[in-house]
Design a protein around this motif. Structure first.
Motif, PDB file in Angstrom:
ATOM      1  N   UNK A 212       0.851  -1.194   0.000  1.00  0.00           N
ATOM      2  CA  UNK A 212       0.000   0.000   0.000  1.00  0.00           C
ATOM      3  C   UNK A 212       0.887   1.244   0.000  1.00  0.00           C
ATOM      4  N   UNK A 213       0.402   2.417  -0.503  1.00  0.00           N
ATOM      5  CA  UNK A 213      -0.791   2.531  -1.351  1.00  0.00           C
ATOM      6  C   UNK A 213      -0.647   1.651  -2.584  1.00  0.00           C
ATOM      7  N   UNK A 214      -1.762   1.210  -3.125  1.00  0.00           N
ATOM      8  CA  UNK A 214      -1.743   0.150  -4.135  1.00  0.00           C
ATOM      9  C   UNK A 214      -1.002   0.553  -5.402  1.00  0.00           C
ATOM     10  N   UNK A 215      -0.279  -0.431  -5.946  1.00  0.00           N
ATOM     11  CA  UNK A 215       0.485  -0.243  -7.175  1.00  0.00           C
ATOM     12  C   UNK A 215      -0.434   0.137  -8.333  1.00  0.00           C
ATOM     13  N   UNK A 216       0.041   1.069  -9.176  1.00  0.00           N
ATOM     14  CA  UNK A 216      -0.685   1.477 -10.384  1.00  0.00           C
ATOM     15  C   UNK A 216      -2.125   1.882 -10.084  1.00  0.00           C
ATOM     16  N   UNK A 217      -2.277   2.781  -9.124  1.00  0.00           N
ATOM     17  CA  UNK A 217      -3.614   3.292  -8.790  1.00  0.00           C
ATOM     18  C   UNK A 217      -4.055   4.305  -9.842  1.00  0.00           C
ATOM     19  N   UNK A 218      -5.146   4.008 -10.523  1.00  0.00           N
ATOM     20  CA  UNK A 218      -5.680   4.895 -11.562  1.00  0.00           C
ATOM     21  C   UNK A 218      -6.739   5.807 -10.965  1.00  0.00           C
ATOM     22  N   UNK A 219      -6.598   7.110 -11.195  1.00  0.00           N
ATOM     23  CA  UNK A 219      -7.598   8.096 -10.785  1.00  0.00           C
ATOM     24  C   UNK A 219      -8.077   8.822 -12.034  1.00  0.00           C
ATOM     25  N   UNK A 220      -9.379   9.007 -12.155  1.00  0.00           N
ATOM     26  CA  UNK A 220      -9.946   9.735 -13.281  1.00  0.00           C
ATOM     27  C   UNK A 220     -11.163  10.515 -12.797  1.00  0.00           C
ATOM     28  N   UNK A 221     -11.382  11.687 -13.369  1.00  0.00           N
ATOM     29  CA  UNK A 221     -12.515  12.484 -12.906  1.00  0.00           C
ATOM     30  C   UNK A 221     -12.822  13.649 -13.814  1.00  0.00           C
ATOM     31  N   UNK A 222     -13.900  14.343 -13.470  1.00  0.00           N
ATOM     32  CA  UNK A 222     -14.345  15.517 -14.217  1.00  0.00           C
ATOM     33  C   UNK A 222     -14.936  16.517 -13.237  1.00  0.00           C
ATOM     34  N   UNK A 223     -14.952  17.786 -13.650  1.00  0.00           N
ATOM     35  CA  UNK A 223     -15.474  18.840 -12.789  1.00  0.00           C
ATOM     36  C   UNK A 223     -15.973  19.992 -13.641  1.00  0.00           C
ATOM     37  N   UNK A 224     -16.862  20.804 -13.074  1.00  0.00           N
ATOM     38  CA  UNK A 224     -17.374  21.964 -13.763  1.00  0.00           C
ATOM     39  C   UNK A 224     -18.317  22.759 -12.872  1.00  0.00           C
ATOM     40  N   UNK A 225     -18.649  23.971 -13.313  1.00  0.00           N
ATOM     41  CA  UNK A 225     -19.510  24.861 -12.536  1.00  0.00           C
ATOM     42  C   UNK A 225     -20.919  24.874 -13.113  1.00  0.00           C
ATOM     43  N   UNK A 226     -21.907  24.714 -12.240  1.00  0.00           N
ATOM     44  CA  UNK A 226     -23.314  24.777 -12.643  1.00  0.00           C
ATOM     45  C   UNK A 226     -23.789  26.223 -12.741  1.00  0.00           C
ATOM     46  N   UNK A 227     -23.317  27.067 -11.828  1.00  0.00           N
ATOM     47  CA  UNK A 227     -23.641  28.494 -11.812  1.00  0.00           C
ATOM     48  C   UNK A 227     -22.353  29.254 -11.586  1.00  0.00           C
ATOM     49  N   UNK A 228     -22.104  30.292 -12.406  1.00  0.00           N
ATOM     50  CA  UNK A 228     -20.895  31.081 -12.230  1.00  0.00           C
ATOM     51  C   UNK A 228     -21.120  32.504 -12.702  1.00  0.00           C
TER      52      UNK A 228
END
Length: 354
Positions: A212-228
Motif C-alpha cells: 500500500x498505497x496500491x500499485x498502479x492506482x488509476x484516478x480519473x474524474x471531471x469537474x465543472x460549474x453549474x452556476x458562475x
C-alpha cells in the motif's frame, strides 16, 4: 472442454488476485488526511469543484500545477481523535508542508507529509513520512501534463520504505452545455515499491497485508460549474479511483463560492472494498475556505519581487471517519504576488506613420 478449462483457469486466477487485495484500512487515502482540501474532496484529480491548484495538488495529479504563475507555500495540520474506548490510543495527527515554484519551461512542486495514526480498532496506519517532488508543463492552452517521484518511510509494528513514479494530465475543455469551466483529467500513481513489511489493521486481519498505497492506482474524474457569475459560483467534481483494478473509490465534492472570497466545501467518499469488509466511511465532510489579499508595502525585498500585494487562503474542515474517528484540520496557503490577468500587448516598431 479446452475453452471451458481455460475460462475456469482465468476466472480462478482473477479471483485469487482479487482476494489478495488486503491493504490497511484508510491506506489508499494515507496522504489525504493532513489538509482541509484533502478531507473534503477538494484535492481531486481535476483540482476540485471550483478549480484551485497549489503545491499539495501533486498528491493526486502532478499535472494540476502547470498553469500556475506564482510561488505557493502550503502548511496544514489535522488532529485525529477517537472516542472508541477500546482504542489503545485516543489521539493521532497528520501534517504537511509544500512549495510550488514556477519556472519558464515548467513548474516545480515539493511536498512533505507526516501521518501518525495508531487507532487499533478503526484506523491503524502507524507512523510515516512521505514526500513527493514533481514537474508539470503546459502542452497547449488546454492540455497540461506532469510527473512526480514519491518516497517514504513507515515504522511501528515493523518498518518499510517506498519509492515510486506518478504521472498525470488535465484537459480544460471550456464550457460544455450548461457547465462552465468543464475539465477532465487522470493520473496513475504509485508505480514502484510500496509499503508491505509492516503489521497494520487491514480489510481482512486473517490474511497478510498487501503493498500500500496500491500499485498502479488509476484516478480519473471531471469537474465543472453549474452556476458562475461575479457574485456566486456553484460547482461539483467527481473522481473515480481504481487501486490495482481491485477496488473502486468514488469521491464527490461540491463547492459554493461567494465573490471568490468565501467557499463552502462538502465531500462524500465511498470505498467499495472497505464497505464490503464492514468498515464503511460514508459520513460527509465539510470545510470552509477564506481567500483574501494582504499588503507588505514597507518591505523592500517583497517590493523588488512584486510581492507587495499577495493572496492568502485560510481553510478548516471536519470529517467523521469510520464512526469513531474525528478529524479536525486547518490549513494556510500563501500565493506570492497577484495573478497576471492582463492580456499581452503587441507593439509594432519601425513602421512609419502616414
Amino acid at each position: 472442454m479446452k475453452k471451458l478449462a481455460a475460462t475456469a483457469l482465468v476466472m480462478s486466477l482473477l479471483m485469487s488476485v482479487l482476494s489478495a487485495y488486503n491493504p490497511p484500512v484508510g491506506s489508499e487515502d494515507m496522504c489525504l488526511l493532513s489538509s482541509p482540501r484533502a478531507l473534503t474532496g477538494g484535492l481531486s484529480v481535476t483540482g476540485g469543484a471550483i478549480f484551485s491548484a497549489g503545491a499539495e495538488s501533486i498528491v493526486v495529479n502532478p499535472a494540476l500545477t502547470a498553469s500556475e504563475q506564482r510561488i505557493n507555500l502550503n502548511f496544514a495540520y489535522t488532529a485525529l481523535f477517537s472516542d472508541n474506548q477500546y482504542d489503545q490510543s485516543s489521539f493521532g495527527s497528520a501534517f504537511q508542508g509544500a512549495i510550488m515554484i514556477p519556472f519558464k519551461l515548467y513548474v516545480f512542486s515539493g511536498y512533505l507529509n507526516g501521518t501518525f495514526a495508531d487507532f487499533n480498532r478503526e484506523l491503524y496506519l502507524g507512523n510515516s513520512f512521505n514526500g513527493k517532488a514533481g514537474l508539470s508543463k503546459e502542452i497547449t492552452d488546454k492540455l497540461n501534463v506532469g510527473a512526480s517521484i514519491s518516497g517514504g518511510y513507515t515504522w511501528k509494528l515493523g518498518s518499510d520504505w517506498a519509492l515510486g513514479l506518478n504521472l498525470g494530465f488535465i484537459y480544460n475543455y471550456g464550457d460544455l452545455g450548461f457547465l462552465k469551466d468543464f475539465r477532465y483529467g487522470a493520473s496513475v500513481l504509485n508505480l514502484g515499491k510500496n509499503y508491505s513489511q509492516v503489521d497494520r489493521l487491514r480489510l481482512n486481519n486473517e490474511a497478510l497485508v498487501t503493498p500500500y498505497p496500491s500499485l498502479a492506482t488509476l484516478k480519473a474524474g471531471a469537474a465543472g460549474s453549474f452556476v458562475k457569475n461575479e457574485n456566486i459560483e456553484i460547482a461539483g467534481a467527481l473522481d473515480f479511483t481504481v487501486p490495482t483494478f481491485q477496488n473502486l473509490i468514488v469521491d464527490l465534492n461540491f463547492q459554493f463560492g461567494i465573490r471568490n472570497m468565501l467557499f463552502l466545501s462538502v465531500g462524500e467518499k465511498f470505498n467499495l472494498r472497505e464497505t464490503i469488509a464492514g468498515r464503511p466511511d460514508l459520513v460527509p465532510s465539510i470545510g470552509l475556505i477564506f481567500n483574501f489579499t494582504f499588503n507588505m508595502k514597507n518591505n523592500d525585498y517583497f517590493a523588488k519581487k512584486d510581492w507587495s500585494q499577495s493572496e492568502m487562503i485560510v481553510s478548516t474542515a471536519y470529517k467523521n471517519m469510520y464512526s469513531n474517528i474525528h478529524a479536525i484540520s486547518a490549513g494556510l496557503d500563501v500565493d506570492l504576488g497577484m495573478k497576471d490577468t492582463s492580456a499581452p500587448q503587441i507593439i509594432l516598431i519601425g513602421l512609419d506613420e502616414e
